[in-house]
Scaffold this active site. Sequence first.
Site, short mmCIF file in Angstrom:
data_model
loop_
_atom_site.label_atom_id
_atom_site.label_comp_id
_atom_site.label_asym_id
_atom_site.label_seq_id
_atom_site.Cartn_x
_atom_site.Cartn_y
_atom_site.Cartn_z
N CYS A 98 10.50 13.39 1.70
CA CYS A 98 9.59 12.30 2.02
C CYS A 98 10.42 11.14 2.51
O CYS A 98 11.48 10.83 1.94
CB CYS A 98 8.82 11.93 0.77
SG CYS A 98 7.78 10.51 1.00
N ASP A 123 3.56 -0.17 -2.79
CA ASP A 123 2.75 0.09 -1.58
C ASP A 123 2.39 -1.18 -0.82
O ASP A 123 1.77 -1.10 0.25
CB ASP A 123 1.47 0.86 -1.95
CG ASP A 123 1.77 2.27 -2.43
OD1 ASP A 123 2.89 2.76 -2.19
OD2 ASP A 123 0.88 2.88 -3.06
N ARG A 135 11.50 12.29 -3.97
CA ARG A 135 10.27 12.27 -4.76
C ARG A 135 10.18 13.55 -5.59
O ARG A 135 9.44 14.49 -5.27
CB ARG A 135 9.05 12.08 -3.84
CG ARG A 135 9.13 10.73 -3.17
CD ARG A 135 7.92 10.40 -2.37
NE ARG A 135 6.76 10.09 -3.19
CZ ARG A 135 5.57 9.83 -2.68
NH1 ARG A 135 5.38 9.85 -1.39
NH2 ARG A 135 4.55 9.55 -3.47
N ARG A 158 -3.18 8.25 7.98
CA ARG A 158 -3.19 8.95 6.69
C ARG A 158 -3.91 8.13 5.63
O ARG A 158 -4.45 8.70 4.68
CB ARG A 158 -1.74 9.17 6.21
CG ARG A 158 -1.03 10.30 6.91
CD ARG A 158 0.29 10.54 6.23
NE ARG A 158 0.14 10.43 4.80
CZ ARG A 158 1.03 9.93 3.96
NH1 ARG A 158 2.19 9.50 4.40
NH2 ARG A 158 0.79 9.87 2.66
N LYS A 213 -7.83 5.45 -1.12
CA LYS A 213 -7.22 6.76 -0.79
C LYS A 213 -6.56 7.35 -2.04
O LYS A 213 -6.76 8.51 -2.38
CB LYS A 213 -6.17 6.59 0.31
CG LYS A 213 -5.27 7.80 0.46
CD LYS A 213 -4.12 7.59 1.41
CE LYS A 213 -2.90 6.91 0.84
NZ LYS A 213 -1.87 7.77 0.24
N ASN A 214 -5.75 6.54 -2.73
CA ASN A 214 -4.96 7.09 -3.83
C ASN A 214 -5.80 7.39 -5.07
O ASN A 214 -5.35 8.14 -5.95
CB ASN A 214 -3.80 6.15 -4.17
CG ASN A 214 -2.71 6.22 -3.12
OD1 ASN A 214 -2.74 7.09 -2.25
ND2 ASN A 214 -1.75 5.29 -3.17
#
Length: 425
Positions: free
Chosen positions: A115, A310, A120, A402, A22-23
């Site tokens: 967030c 993460d 952030r 997500r 995803k990232n």
Amino acid sequence: MDKLIVHGGSTLAGSINISGSKNASLPILAAALLTDQQVIIERVPDVSDTNYMLQILSALGCEVERYSGTVKITAAKIIPDAPYELVRKMRASICVMGPLVARLGRATVSIPGGCVIGDRPIDLHLKGLSAIGAEIDNQSGNMNIEAPKGLTGCEVDLRGKHGPTVLGTDNLMMAAVLAEGTTIIESAACEPEVVDLADFLNSMGAKIEGAGTRRITIEGVRSLGGTRHTVIPDRIEAGTFMVAGAMASHDGITIHRVRKDHLSPAIEKLEEGGHLVEFFNDGKSVRVTPGEAPQGCNITTTPHPGFPTDMQAQFTAMFATTPGISVVEDTIFPHRFMHCAELVRMGANIKTDHGTAIISGVEQLSAAPVMASDLRASAALVLAALKAKGTTEINRLYHIDRGYEHIDEKLLLLGAKVERAQGSI
Ligand code: EPU
């Protein structure tokens, strides 16, 4: 709103495939704005964050086609204004800023909102763009970025209070590829996702060297062309399933389509905790088997190649039922401990204080209705629920959708008893 119902206590077995990252996908999709020719990107995971990014690209005028993981984008005629209704849904939408200003000489992008994982800021993104000549004005929640005379390369140090910035490095790299002259990014982020973006840009004709190190050199070119690129495997999804294998299998599970070289911190901590991690010879598949005498360990998250923030929540969930005391410190997002309160509701013994969680392993967690608060926190709750006694309801499943492609289907493949249901709170 969907929820996930997890009947705890089943033993995981078998194998699954990891999806594309995803990232890595998000900035790569945004980089399609840098050319008027078609780019084809393979292994883009079908998760809501990539869907938002494609909606933003469509709103900017791109032609987008998507089928089974392959996305084709043509940004022949684009506009510089990213709409607030879409940008506000996902922080990573700020990575359209660099490509828009590089290609069109101006961009208007809403400032992303708060967030749940903590403050952030985007000061480093703006520092990078203004260093290469962009003029930035903040009005009514929008950033108006202009480079009327074009962008000009220079040397920029992007180090922030908490270390380098991943998307800030990406944004500057994407803007600098079309700048006049050479840009040098010092204190650059060196995450594998930054390297994947640089590989993608180079395949379009950019001249980037040093991605994956703290110093990236970008020699500007006049224009970029079309390309075809396959996104790297998602190292965080892989790490999450590796933890699942250590927590909830008996004879291990096998995880295919991984990159061993991207998983070193997770491997090291699983082995330190007494679990067995065996890679196949090609380094693209791994089997994780629970240890006979698992033990707690300490983790401090740091930028790559350190332990990723993460993966912090997932390891915290594992330590909740690992004998001994584990200490987990998040130096990147010191407030990213929302999962701990929910784990405590399930019977975990965790104390959090100033960016650190102290976990005393308990023998058994028990099911409870819990609330997902962000993407990785939700993954932690799913892991805890697999191990807990009874049936856990994880509400606000949209957080996990997500970033984890078809997580319920992958868990079912491994023999977990999970159901997606409607009607969450
Ligand atoms: N920071 C600043 N100023 C900035 C930008 C960042 O001070 O202008 C600080 C942040 O507050 C943080 C640190 O720098 O303390 C690192 O943040 P970074 O900019 O690297 O985060 P990001 O690029 O916005 C990406 C991932 C995150 C991941 C972080 C850190 C994407 C789309 N997001 O965010 O992923 O946690 O890097 O590795 O790539 C997730 O997937 O769950 C996720 C949150």
